[in-house]
Write a protein that holds these residues in place. Structure first.
Motif, short mmCIF file in Angstrom:
data_model
loop_
_atom_site.label_atom_id
_atom_site.label_comp_id
_atom_site.label_asym_id
_atom_site.label_seq_id
_atom_site.Cartn_x
_atom_site.Cartn_y
_atom_site.Cartn_z
N ASN A 57 57.36 19.25 15.90
CA ASN A 57 58.06 20.11 14.64
C ASN A 57 57.84 21.49 14.75
O ASN A 57 58.54 22.45 14.43
CB ASN A 57 57.54 19.54 13.50
CG ASN A 57 57.82 18.16 13.37
OD1 ASN A 57 58.69 17.65 13.68
ND2 ASN A 57 56.86 17.38 12.47
N VAL A 58 56.70 22.05 15.22
CA VAL A 58 56.48 23.42 15.59
C VAL A 58 57.35 24.18 16.53
O VAL A 58 57.84 25.30 16.48
CB VAL A 58 54.90 23.59 16.12
CG1 VAL A 58 54.47 25.22 16.47
CG2 VAL A 58 54.09 23.20 14.87
N VAL A 59 57.70 23.40 17.66
CA VAL A 59 58.55 23.95 18.67
C VAL A 59 60.02 23.91 18.09
O VAL A 59 60.67 24.77 18.31
CB VAL A 59 58.67 22.96 19.74
CG1 VAL A 59 59.77 23.34 20.77
CG2 VAL A 59 57.18 22.87 20.61
N ALA A 60 60.53 22.77 17.21
CA ALA A 60 61.60 22.87 16.53
C ALA A 60 61.84 24.24 15.77
O ALA A 60 62.79 24.89 15.49
CB ALA A 60 62.05 21.76 15.72
N GLU A 61 60.74 24.40 14.90
CA GLU A 61 60.67 25.77 13.96
C GLU A 61 60.86 27.02 14.61
O GLU A 61 61.60 27.84 14.51
CB GLU A 61 59.43 25.64 13.12
CG GLU A 61 59.58 26.35 11.88
CD GLU A 61 60.46 26.03 10.98
OE1 GLU A 61 61.00 27.16 10.09
OE2 GLU A 61 60.83 25.06 10.83
N ILE A 62 59.99 27.00 15.85
CA ILE A 62 60.19 28.15 16.73
C ILE A 62 61.51 28.63 17.32
O ILE A 62 62.09 29.55 17.37
CB ILE A 62 59.12 28.40 17.74
CG1 ILE A 62 57.92 28.38 17.25
CG2 ILE A 62 59.23 29.44 18.67
CD1 ILE A 62 56.51 28.12 18.33
N ASP A 63 62.00 27.27 17.74
CA ASP A 63 63.32 27.25 18.33
C ASP A 63 64.30 27.78 17.23
O ASP A 63 65.39 28.58 17.61
CB ASP A 63 63.81 25.81 18.72
CG ASP A 63 65.09 26.04 19.65
OD1 ASP A 63 65.17 26.78 20.68
OD2 ASP A 63 66.00 25.24 19.35
N LEU A 111 64.06 31.62 16.61
CA LEU A 111 64.62 32.29 17.89
C LEU A 111 66.07 32.40 17.84
O LEU A 111 66.80 33.30 18.12
CB LEU A 111 63.79 31.71 19.21
CG LEU A 111 62.85 32.26 19.43
CD1 LEU A 111 62.44 31.42 20.68
CD2 LEU A 111 62.58 33.72 19.61
N THR A 112 66.50 31.26 17.36
CA THR A 112 68.31 31.20 17.43
C THR A 112 68.72 32.13 16.51
O THR A 112 69.79 32.91 16.59
CB THR A 112 68.61 29.70 17.08
OG1 THR A 112 68.09 28.92 18.18
CG2 THR A 112 70.08 29.60 17.23
N TYR A 113 67.88 32.30 15.45
CA TYR A 113 68.60 32.93 14.10
C TYR A 113 68.34 34.55 14.39
O TYR A 113 69.03 35.54 14.30
CB TYR A 113 68.09 32.56 12.67
CG TYR A 113 68.81 33.33 11.50
CD1 TYR A 113 70.00 33.22 11.13
CD2 TYR A 113 68.18 34.08 11.07
CE1 TYR A 113 70.62 33.83 10.42
CE2 TYR A 113 68.63 34.94 9.98
CZ TYR A 113 69.83 34.86 9.61
OH TYR A 113 70.39 35.52 8.60
#
Length: 97
Positions: A32-38, A41-43
């Motif tokens: 979940n943390v990796v998904a949030e960082i990802d 970063l995308t935005y």
């Protein structure tokens, strides 16, 4: 893409005023943390992440894990704060010189 020193200096100017978007807690680097960082970063392309780890080795391992899993480039790491950059291929927001 490897960032040059001049590009890192340029990105540090933007990152100076940013607040940490994601804070890594006691649970460590979860999916979940990796998904949030990802997603951040995308935005935003440039984000600050606070890595709460007890010692330097653990903090360095977490930073390496974040960079590897998100394919982000570390711009700067001071204490518990990591400044991370990843270019958005569809809609670049930050112009690198």
């Amino acid at each position: 893409m490897k960032l040059t020193d001049q590009q890192k200096r340029h990105l540090r100017r933007f990152g100076h005023t940013l607040k940490p978007v994601v804070i890594l807690g006691n649970a460590g680097l979860t999916e979940n943390v990796v998904a949030e960082i990802d997603q951040a970063l995308t935005y935003h392309e440039l984000v600050k992440v606070r890595v709460n780890a007890a010692d330097r080795e653990a903090r360095a391992a977490l930073i390496d894990g974040i960079c590897a899993q998100t394919k982000g480039q570390p711009v700067q790491s001071i204490g518990h704060i990591l400044l991370l950059f990843r270019r958005n291929p569809k809609k670049p927001r930050i112009a690198l010189s």
